[in-house]
Scaffold this active site. Structure first.
Site, PDB file in Angstrom:
ATOM      1  N   SER A 210       0.846  -1.194   0.000  1.00 42.56           N
ATOM      2  CA  SER A 210       0.000   0.000   0.000  1.00 42.56           C
ATOM      3  C   SER A 210       0.882   1.246   0.000  1.00 42.56           C
ATOM      4  O   SER A 210       1.686   1.408  -0.920  1.00 42.56           O
ATOM      5  CB  SER A 210      -0.956  -0.043   1.194  1.00 42.56           C
ATOM      6  OG  SER A 210      -2.011   0.866   1.021  1.00 42.56           O
ATOM      7  N   GLU A 340      -9.493  -5.526  -4.301  1.00 43.55           N
ATOM      8  CA  GLU A 340      -8.929  -4.453  -3.496  1.00 43.55           C
ATOM      9  C   GLU A 340     -10.001  -3.581  -2.830  1.00 43.55           C
ATOM     10  O   GLU A 340      -9.891  -3.204  -1.661  1.00 43.55           O
ATOM     11  CB  GLU A 340      -8.034  -3.557  -4.373  1.00 43.55           C
ATOM     12  CG  GLU A 340      -6.744  -4.196  -4.823  1.00 43.55           C
ATOM     13  CD  GLU A 340      -5.632  -4.097  -3.794  1.00 43.55           C
ATOM     14  OE1 GLU A 340      -5.870  -3.519  -2.706  1.00 43.55           O
ATOM     15  OE2 GLU A 340      -4.532  -4.589  -4.076  1.00 43.55           O
ATOM     16  N   HIS A 443      -8.167  -5.355   0.056  1.00 41.31           N
ATOM     17  CA  HIS A 443      -6.912  -4.655   0.302  1.00 41.31           C
ATOM     18  C   HIS A 443      -6.329  -5.067   1.654  1.00 41.31           C
ATOM     19  O   HIS A 443      -7.032  -5.089   2.660  1.00 41.31           O
ATOM     20  CB  HIS A 443      -7.172  -3.140   0.292  1.00 41.31           C
ATOM     21  CG  HIS A 443      -5.935  -2.317   0.380  1.00 41.31           C
ATOM     22  ND1 HIS A 443      -5.052  -2.173  -0.670  1.00 41.31           N
ATOM     23  CD2 HIS A 443      -5.427  -1.558   1.384  1.00 41.31           C
ATOM     24  CE1 HIS A 443      -4.071  -1.373  -0.313  1.00 41.31           C
ATOM     25  NE2 HIS A 443      -4.265  -0.989   0.928  1.00 41.31           N
TER      26      HIS A 443
END
Length: 533
Positions: A210, A340, A443
């Site tokens: 990330s 995600e 995610h």
């Protein structure tokens, strides 16, 4: 953006691992023994538990306090005696559900090594944590499985966050890149000290997820990184990521954005933030340096996507640098999770802002303007079990998967790339969202497969998922050793090339197991490319 992130996950930041789990107690282990290592700055005392040696809270730069606030990190000063390295250092200033955490004296890192290794020197893997450039810390990620199984040394540094890491002002050297400079200082520390832990300073893999992945990609485009890393791994964080309005989370009035901002934009953000705190024009820096951390936290949320380019550390927009080949040519692993955006959409719904059949057209119009009709025909509500899942699929495809594919294509034209997609449909509910929304491989759901988050193995993984975790660690750490990902009992992972776009899908055996997929077809990237032309 900070308020948006809080809304998305009901308090847990969307771009980091929000650990909500039952504690998994480790088996009884031998009594830990002290372990002393001599660094270039002094001796430290860590812990040897028979499986791994851990050294926590090692200072790698001087505290960025007072006149050092908003300055490039300064090399750590030597000390006498033996410094304790048995507990983590303070995390950098951040907020959790409105409560301030951490402090400015936060430039610490942690080192995990195998207690016994069959070979030396060992490769070093430097992990940059996620957290939207606003929260997180290196100590959240216990690397004992990665270090022990893979026979690697894992280093997990902190770096300055939010206003402390990314403030930009006219005339301020280092504007917008202080957090990036901290990451570079940690890499310089690794080059100087890897051998003290049995590591190879000439074999360093930078790895991040990330915001940490976006930082890793940005560092590939920085002239200052040359000579500091030899390989890179980017998880949900390539340079080409970008979010049309509302695709990060379906919250009204959210603008389009990328992880990076021009120096001018970053300076404008800094000036506006200074004005918000009552600083007079022309006196912003001195005014802000006089403010306590608690006061600066009022503007901290402003700096979640303002890593500045057009600067000495990032001369070019990292996305442009990737597309034009102006990046460090080292082997790369790059990928994302399959779904995600599912957690973001579910978290927003949990916060009282669901996607509905009524607001779906408005979200489309806000994001895609005159082309909204084409997108709605490609993603009709009737094809999905809920409007929320429809929007999450649009977002996962357009904002995450296809930009990741584009980034992989750009890198593969010039260096060796191994591309993947983490696709465990029953991955852990990483954000702890109390929802019946199908979260899938959302995610950050890949993180428990590589790390024991907050020091604990994830309770509830099946035997198949633990096997996948071992295979992923095998791939990641063999890449650190030899530049090619390999794992016992796992399929061969072939390089991604412009002509043969091999993307490896990582999922448990009951879901089809590890194998190649056509990522572009799965996420309709031909449609999105045609839409943008």
């Amino acid at each position: 953006m900070r308020r948006l992130l809080a809304l998305v996950t009901g308090g847990c930041l969307a771009m980091t691992a929000c650990v909500t789990q039952a504690a998994a107690q480790p088996p009884t282990a031998p009594k830990p023994r002290p372990s002393i290592v001599k660094l270039d700055s002094g001796r430290i005392r860590g812990v040897d538990d028979g499986t791994v040696r851990t050294y926590s809270g090692i200072r790698f730069a001087q505290p960025p306090l007072g006149r050092l606030r908003w300055k490039e990190p300064v090399r750590v000063a030597p000390w006498r005696g033996v410094a304790d390295a048995t507990k983590p250092g303070r995390q950098c200033p951040q907020a959790d559900k409105g409560k301030q955490l951490g402090g400015e004296d936060c430039l610490f890192l942690n080192v995990t090594t195998p207690a016994k290794a069959s070979r030396k020197p060992l490769p070093v893997m430097v992990w940059l944590h996620g957290g939207g450039f606003l929260d997180g810390s290196g100590s959240m990620y216990n690397a004992r499985r990665m270090a022990g199984q893979g026979e690697v040394i894992v280093v997990t540094p902190n770096y300055r966050l939010g206003a402390f890491g990314y403030l930009a002002l006219p005339g301020l050297p280092g504007s917008g890149t202080f957090g990036l400079a901290d990451q570079l200082e940690a890499l310089r520390w690794v080059r100087r000290n890897a051998a003290a832990f049995g590591g190879d300073p000439g074999n360093v893999t930078l790895i991040g997820q990330s915001a940490g992945g976006m930082s890793t990609c940005a560092l590939l485009t920085s002239p200052a990184t040359r000579g500091l890393i030899d390989k890179a791994v980017m998880q949900s964080g390539t340079c080409t990521l970008n979010w049309p309005a509302g695709t990060y989370a379906p919250v009204p009035d959210t603008p389009p954005f990328t992880p990076y901002a021009s120096l001018k934009t970053s300076r404008d953000i800094g000036l506006a933030a200074a004005k918000q705190l009552g600083c007079a024009a022309g006196e912003e820096l001195e005014c802000l340096r006089s403010k306590p951390v608690s006061e600066l936290m009022k503007i901290n949320e402003t700096f979640g996507a303002s890593l500045a380019h057009g600067t000495p550390l990032l001369p070019l927009d990292p996305a442009q640098a990737l597309r034009t080949g102006k990046f460090l040519r080292v082997p790369v692993i790059s990928g994302a999770t399959r779904s995600e955006s599912n957690g973001f959409v579910a978290g927003t719904a949990q916060a009282g802002i669901p996607v509905t059949a009524e607001n779906y057209p408005a979200l489309m119009k806000n994001a895609f303007g005159e082309q909204a009709g084409k997108v709605m025909r490609e993603y009709p509500l009737k094809a999905f079990s809920s409007p929320g899942l429809a929007w999450a699929t649009v977002s996962s495809d357009r904002a995450w998967a296809c930009p990741t594919l584009e980034g992989n294509e750009a890198m593969a034209a010039r260096t060796t790339v191994y591309a993947y997609e983490f696709a465990d449909a029953k991955a852990p509910n990483i954000a702890g969202i109390p929802s019946d929304f199908p979260l899938g491989a959302q995610h950050a759901s890949d993180l428990p497969y590589l790390f024991d988050l907050d020091g604990e193995a994830w309770d509830g993984l099946t035997s198949e998922q633990w096997r996948l975790a071992r295979q992923m660690i095998g791939y990641w750490t063999s890449f650190a050793h030899i530049g090619r990902p390999q794992a016992v009992g796992a399929p061969a992972w072939h390089a991604f090339t412009p002509s043969g776009q091999t993307v490896l899908s990582l999922k448990p055996t009951s879901q089809g197991g590890i194998g190649p997929i056509d990522l572009g077809d799965e996420h309709r990237c031909a449609f999105w490319r045609g839409l943008s032309n």
